[in-house]
Structure formats: structure tokens, C-alpha cells
Design an enzyme around this catalytic site. Structure first.
Site: not given
Ligand code: DGJ
Length: 752
Positions: A489-490, A560
Site C-alpha cells: 500500500w503505497d 526506496d
């Protein structure tokens, strides 16, 4: 010491001493003491090592007349709140420090006089309406004190909640406000926790950074004035994590006193330490007051998020381990709480948006061959999403790319012996989407004004139930078949122009918080309906890595930045508050996509082992030797992940202080320990090196998996584990065989 026993002989109690109107919460580790002050407010007295209970502690209360500049109450002519230590301070009546509460009243005044009105104690811990929080499963695990104060003029009542747990130095605090009066009130600042400490001899530790360098450790001394962090981005942020700690000078990982605060909240927050001119320190944590204005009509209630305090005198590791245990077992919920996490492969860095079903299946084939357990399809499988300019909001499969749909692909993955997972970004919408075309008023934006985009997308107005319902419906349809067992879930942008088309002007100050309540509601509904699904939260990596998210999603993609050397810093910093089981960590390709660095494959895995572990590359591009190595890595992780993810974690040497990083995890029975050793730059003919281990049984004899050497626990913890090149089954640096970015994993097993 007067104590009350709970089940299993664990001691914990909450005592009220009538004489001095003093509350004492204690267990074997800590005492938290506060009192009703002479003017009727609540005063902070003590939080630290457990003290014997006695008839009262009012003698700890200090009051000094501060001369010319102190303003005193007119009725007593002597009493001033200046520099008095308080639990719920307000501004404007002789205390000039930061208030914990600001309430705008109908006559325009913000002056309050909160008077003690009573208390009650309950076993266990109540739920906080609509909000994530730590919990107790059995009533004997915790006790909660609820203290009431009330402002006679407005009728505003506050219930301050204090929960002490049966074990450990944690204390959970929050406040519930109830409007018992007849006027409309506006809450403009509502700290979850405020406490005043008697001195200021501390360093302040915070977890700071930005996208791709989240949660780096920064430490600075407190000085007179305000030390503060916070987020006004609509998410807890990678800039400042909702965590801060005060360290007594000289505190290390293993020694010294730490007082930490962690906010169980995923939106705008602030935390501060205000040192006044008489050397007291005010500590606060709560929702950020900028742009916060909550209309509290008569009869309405407002619940603040929870702040979890931890006190420890076992150094930073002692503090961290208290958070790890509590968050792992009594914040995370559901089927995945204590389960080892599946080893996954994610296609993002392997393909980005450029994939077909066929290409995905070639990666899946290789992954299955290596023993990987879960295949995760990242961004780009839905709507018109072939780049980041379109498609968000349309959660239906793109049949051009996946002709057999999500379920069809999932079946093919399952046929290869793996589970299947998908990526979503439910809070966002692209202007180029059917959802936006149908409902342009569903995004946060101000009519007549320019709106800001982030990654070409707008933020859906999650303060609206109809919006959340729509997204829930779309997700329910995808998950209904039961083929999806994992969801990433970004959330890829901060919130700007925070204005809702559905709320009147006098409620626009509620939107940031209502957005978070909507987000929690969606998470609650999806996790309740699909309890088997493992959720991993993400926000451009680790930009919403917070305890609020962990309540719903047991793991978070930590960053990231997938470079091993960078990850050592990120994971080291993250572990200050969060358990290893919560940190999403992958082995990615070299040259690394964020920093272009070449690191050995074993170092990438050795770093990712201390996390949930997975791969994020196209395995078909590896050599046969590398694939053989991957198979060994997967087998190693399967064998040891219970210890790596759920063992007791110790930080031993910091990447923020030198060339070598060391950390370790120890099994519950202390008979197996896994030590991760990482060196950034190579050296030649260097000095002898060793590292003192922790958490071992002093009398157990441990065999070192690399060198075969056998040492007792007391040797390893006091002389140390020898890590000099050449002594650990590794080649000598002089042979020229070790490189930059070297690493080793030592498995130590008790043999007798
Ligand atoms: C940001 C995430 O952090 C990445 O892992 C990836 O999922 C991309 N978004 C996809 O858009």
C-alpha cells in the site's frame, strides 16, 4: 514497596495517595508519578526507575517565587504557574511556555482553568475510537488510569489516559476531550502528551532524513529554548519520524538513561522539548497545531492519538528493545503478528512500468527455482497505468498487459508454488483517470486556486466517507477471490491545498486529521475483511514509517534506497524505535539504481537479512554462480528468519560513527546469535579488531560458524568477537581478495 500482583507474579499497580493527591503508576521497571497541584491542575513529578511506593510524593513538588516577572494568581497573590511542572499546561495564566491545549471559545478567549475532577482505574487498556493504539490482550497485562479535569466556565472536560504495562518501561498516554458545556469550542492544539522534567541535562535524538535517506540518527544537546521536529506534509514523513528521545549525557547503545516518545499516528505531528530559563524541560508530542482547528460542538468528543513513552537505563538498546517487544506483540495485530515473513520478489526495480505477463512469468520461474515464496506485482497493472501520468484511482486490471486478469496471473504464480501480491496506491488519483473525470471534487484542492501536483497525481479527499467507500468497494472486488495474499500500500506525495469540498468553512481545519481517520477506517475495513492478507505500507519508500501504520500493516518498505551501504544506515536508524520484523528490505541489482554503487551480492543479502527480506531484480540477468548464491541466501533466511526478525536485536557499532557497522539478533533462549558485520571501505594491513557482543548466556560455549572457534558467552561479551581479517575464515586484506563493501554473517551456536 507496596505492590499489587497480577497473574504470573508480575507486579504492576496504580495507586492514588489522598493526602497529597498523588498518583503513582509503577511496575518492576519504572515509576510514573504526578499530582494534583495546589491550584487544581495536574503537576508532573517523576518518570524513571521504579521507586518504592510510599504515603505520597508531594514533597518532590518544587515551587519558587520567580521575582519581578512572575505573574501570580490574584486570589492568592503568591501562586504562579511560571516554571511549575505540569501534565496538561495551557497558555495565558502565568505559564508562558508551549501549551498542550489551545481552545478558542465563543467570546474569543483561549484562557482555561482545568481543575481536577476525579479519577478511575481500570484493568487492561481501552480502545481509542477510530485510532490505532497499543493494546492489552488480557486484563492482567496492563492497567489504565483515567484522570478527569474540567473547565467550569466552558464545561470542557478532559480525560487523561495513562496505561502502564505489566512489564517494561513503557507508558501510553492520550487525552479525550468532551464538550459538556453549551458553547461551540474550537480545539486548536491538542497534544497527546505533555510532561515537565526537573532538569535539562539531556541530548536530543531524532530520526531525520528525506526520500532515500530516511531515519538517520541525529543527536544534539538541549539548550535553553525549543528543540522541535514535526511534519506538516499530511503524512508522518521521512523528514522527521514521529519519535524523539532524551539521552543523559554519555549514554551509549549499552549504557545510560533514555526517555523516549513515539507517536502512534501517521499524519501531521509535532514533538518538542522546551527548556525554560529555570532549567526545566517540557516534553510534548501530538498532532501538529498548524492548520488544526477542530470544532467541538456541545456533547461531542475528540480523542487524541496515543503517545508511547519509554524510560530505560540500559542505554539505547534497552529503550529500543522495549519498543520492539511492545510494538511487535501489542501494536501489530492479526495473523501475521508473530509469523515469519514470506521471502518475496518484487518486479519494480526489475521492470518498472515495462512489463508483460510473459516477462513477469520468466522472473517468477527463476524466483520459484530459488525457493522464493511470494511474487509481488508492483505499480502498472491497472487502468491506463503505463506511466506515472495516468490510471491511479481506477483499480481494475489492464487486460492489454494482463490478459488473464489478476486472478489469472495469480493462478499461474500459484502453479509455480508461490503466493501472489499486488501494489496499490489507494489514496491517490491521476487527473487522467475515470475516477477523476467522474468526481473532480473528490480531490483535496481549493476552488479558484491553483493546485499542486506530486508525481502527477492528486490526493483523494479521504475525509469524505463516500470517497473511502468507493475505494473500499474497488479493493474489495479485487481481493474477493482470495487470490491476492499480500498488498503493498503505497502513498507517493505530500498533501497540499488541504481543503475539502464536503465540509463547511468552520470545519476545514479538521481535514488533515479527518483524512488520517479515513485512511485508518479503510485499513480497518480491509484488514478485517481480508485477515489472511499481509499488508506492507509504503510511502515513496519510508516516508510514512510510523507506529500508526504498523497497527494495520505489520511491515513497511523502509526506503526506496536499496543500496546495501545506504540501507545499513537506514535500517540502523529505523531500529531505534521499530522492530526488524517491520522493515521491508530487498536485495537489488548492481550498479544500484539509486547510487550507482557496486556491492557484492552477499553484502546485499547480509544487510537485507535484518528485515523482512526479498529480492527486487530480474533474476534471469544473474549468472549461474549468482543464482546458486541466491539459493543459499534463501535457504539461510528460511532457517534463521525467526531469530533475525523476532529475536532480541542489539545495535553494536554505528554506521553514523565509523567505517564498520555491527548488529546482532539473539534467540529467545539465548543459545543462537546472528551477528551482521559490515565494512564500508576496504583497508590494508589494518589493526586488530573485535566487537563486544551482547545478550548471550555468559556460561554457554558458542561455536563460531565462520572460524569454528569456540568461546564462552562471557568472553564474547567482554573480550569480544574477533573480526580481524583472516581470523574469521575470510581472506586476508593483504591478499587483495576482500573489497570495499565487505560483510560477514557470524552464526554463534551454544554447543554445551
Ligand atoms: C514508490 C515505492 O516506494 C516503490 O517501491 C514503487 O512501489 C513505486 N512507488 C511504484 O510507483
Amino acid at each position: 514497596m507496596e505492590k499489587a500482583a497480577s497473574e504470573g507474579g508480575i507486579y504492576m499497580n496504580i495507586v492514588y495517595h489522598e493526602r497529597g493527591r498523588v498518583f503513582h503508576l509503577f511496575n518492576d521497571s519504572v515509576s510514573y508519578i504526578f499530582m494534583v497541584l495546589p491550584h487544581g491542575g495536574l503537576g508532573s513529578l517523576y518518570y524513571g526507575k521504579a521507586l518504592r511506593d510510599r504515603e505520597g510524593f508531594e514533597h518532590i513538588f518544587e515551587r519558587v517565587h520567580r521575582g519581578m516577572t512572575a505573574c501570580v494568581f490574584a486570589d492568592t497573590r503568591s501562586y504562579s504557574l511560571d516554571a511549575i511542572r505540569q501534565e496538561l499546561p495551557t497558555y495565558g495564566s502565568s505559564d508562558f511556555r508551549r501549551p498542550a491545549l489551545n481552545v478558542l471559545q465563543e467570546n474569543g478567549s483561549r484562557i482555561l482553568d482545568l481543575q481536577y475532577a476525579g479519577y478511575r482505574v481500570m484493568d487492561g487498556k481501552p480502545k481509542l475510537a477510530g485510532l490505532p493504539a497499543t493494546y492489552a490482550e488480557a486484563e492482567t497485562e496492563a492497567k489504565t488510569l483515567i484522570v478527569e479535569v474540567q473547565d467550569a466556565l466552558t464545561g470542557l472536560r478532559a480525560e487523561l489516559l495513562y496505561t502502564i504495562f505489566a512489564t517494561g518501561g513503557a507508558l501510553a498516554r492520550s487525552v479525550r476531550y468532551i464538550n459538556d458545556g453549551t458553547e461551540v469550542l474550537h480545539l486548536q492544539k491538542v497534544m497527546s502528551m505533555s510532561m515537565d522534567l526537573p532538569d535539562a541535562d539531556y541530548d536530543w535524538l531524532q530520526l531525520t532524513g528525506a526520500w532515500t535517506r530516511e531515519r538517520h540518527i541525529e543527536i544534539r544537546p538541549l539548550t535553553t529554548g525549543i528543540t522541535a521536529i514535526g511534519s506538516r506534509r499530511g503524512h508522518s514523513s521521512g523528514q522527521y519520524n514521529p519519535f524523539a528521545a532524551l539521552l543523559r549525557r554519555g549514554t551509549t547503545e549499552t549504557r545510560g538513561e533514555v526517555l523516549a516518545m513515539s507517536l502512534v499516528y501517521s499524519g501531521n505531528f509535532e514533538m518538542l522539548a522546551e527548556v525554560d530559563n529555570h532549567g526545566t524541560t517540557r516534553l510534548q508530542a501530538g498532532i501538529h497545531s498548524t492548520d488544526f482547528d477542530w470544532k467541538l460542538v456541545p456533547g461531542a468528543q475528540f480523542q487524541t492519538p496515543e503517545a508511547v513513552l519509554v524510560w530505560s537505563d540500559d542505554g539505547l538498546n534497552g529503550m529500543s528493545q522495549t519498543y520492539h517487544r511492545l510494538y511487535q506483540s501489542r501494536l501489530v495485530r492479526g495473523q501475521w503478528r508473530e509469523k515469519v515473513r514470506p521471502i518475496l520478489i518484487n518486479n519494480w526495480e526489475a521492470t518498472y512500468f515495462d512489463f508483460t505477463e510473459e516477462k513477469l512469468l520468466t522472473i517468477a520461474d527463476k524466483a520459484a527455482e530459488c525457493g522464493i515464496e511470494l511474487f509481488v506485482l508492483d505499480d502498472g497493472w491497472f487502468g491506463a497505468r503505463t506511466s506515472d501520468y495516468a490510471g491511479l484511482g481506477d483499480w481494475t486490471v489492464n487486460r492489454d498487459r494482463l490478459p488473464n486478469g489478476i486472478d489469472g496471473l495469480a493462478e499461474k504464480i500459484e502453479a509455480r508454488g508461490m503466493k501472489f501480491g499486488i501494489w496499490v496506491e489507494l489514496e491517490m488519483v491521476n487527473e487522467d483517470s475515470n475516477l477523476y473525470r467522474a468526481h473532480p471534487d473528490w480531490v483535496l484542492s481549493v476552488p479558484g486556486r491553483r493546485k499542486s501536483l506530486g508525481r502527477s497525481q492528486c490526493v483523494l479527499d479521504f475525509s469524505r466517507k463516500d470517497v473511502v467507500d468507493n475505494i473500499y468497494g474497488q479493493m474489495e472486488a479485487i481481493l474477493a477471490s482470495g487470490k491476492v495474499s499480500y498488498v503493498k500500500w503505497d502513498m507517493n506525495r505530500s498533501i497540499t491545498e488541504c481543503w475539502s469540498h464536503a465540509l463547511p468553512a468552520d470545519r476545514q481545519g479538521e481535514v488533515f486529521h479527518r483524512y488520517i481517520l479515513g485512511l485508518y477506517d479503510l485499513y480497518e475495513r480491509l484488514t478485517t475483511k481480508f485477515p489472511h492478507v499481509l499488508f506492507e505500507s509504503c510511502a515513496s519508500g519510508g516516508n510514512r514509517f510510523d507506529p500508526g501504520m504498523l497497527y494495520y500493516a505489520p511491515q513497511t518498505w523502509a526506503s526506496d534506497n536499496s543500496d546495501a551501504v545506504e540501507r545499513q544506515k537506514i535500517q540502523y536508524g529505523t531500529s531505534i524505535c521499530y522492530p526488524v520484523s517491520s522493515m521491508g528490505s530487498h536485495v537489488s541489482v548492481v550498479p544500484n539504481h539509486q547510487v550507482n554503487r557496486m556491492t557484492p551480492l552477499h553484502t546485499r543479502a547480509n544487510t537485507a537479512y535484518f528485515g523482512t527480506f526479498g529480492y527486487e531484480l530480474d533474476l534471469n540477468k544473474l549468472t549461474a554462480e549468482e543464482i546458486a548464491e541466491v539459493k543459499e541466501q534463501v535457504a539461510f533466511m528460511k532457517k534463521y528468519r525467526a531469530i533475525l526478525q523476532f529475536g532480541t536485536f542489539y545495535r553494536l557499532q554505528s554506521p553514523f560513527e565509523g567505517n564498520v557497522t555491527v548488529w546482532m539478533s539473539v534467540s529467545a533462549d539465548q543459545k543462537t546469535a546472528i551477528v551482521g558485520w559490515y565494512r564500508t571501505l576496504n583497508r590494508v594491513n589494518y589493526r586488530f579488531e573485535r566487537v563486544k557482543l551482547a545478550g548471550l548466556l555468559p556460561d554457554a560455549l558458542y561455536e563460531n560458524s565462520l572460524s569454528g572457534a569456540r568461546c564462552y558467552g562471557d568472553e564474547l561479551m567482554n573480550y569480544g568477537l574477533i573480526t580481524t581479517d583472516g581470523t574469521a575464515g575470510e581472506p586476508n586484506a593483504e591478499n587483495g581478495l576482500t573489497t570495499d563493501f565487505e560483510s560477514r554473517i557470524y552464526v554463534l551456536k551454544a554447543v554445551e
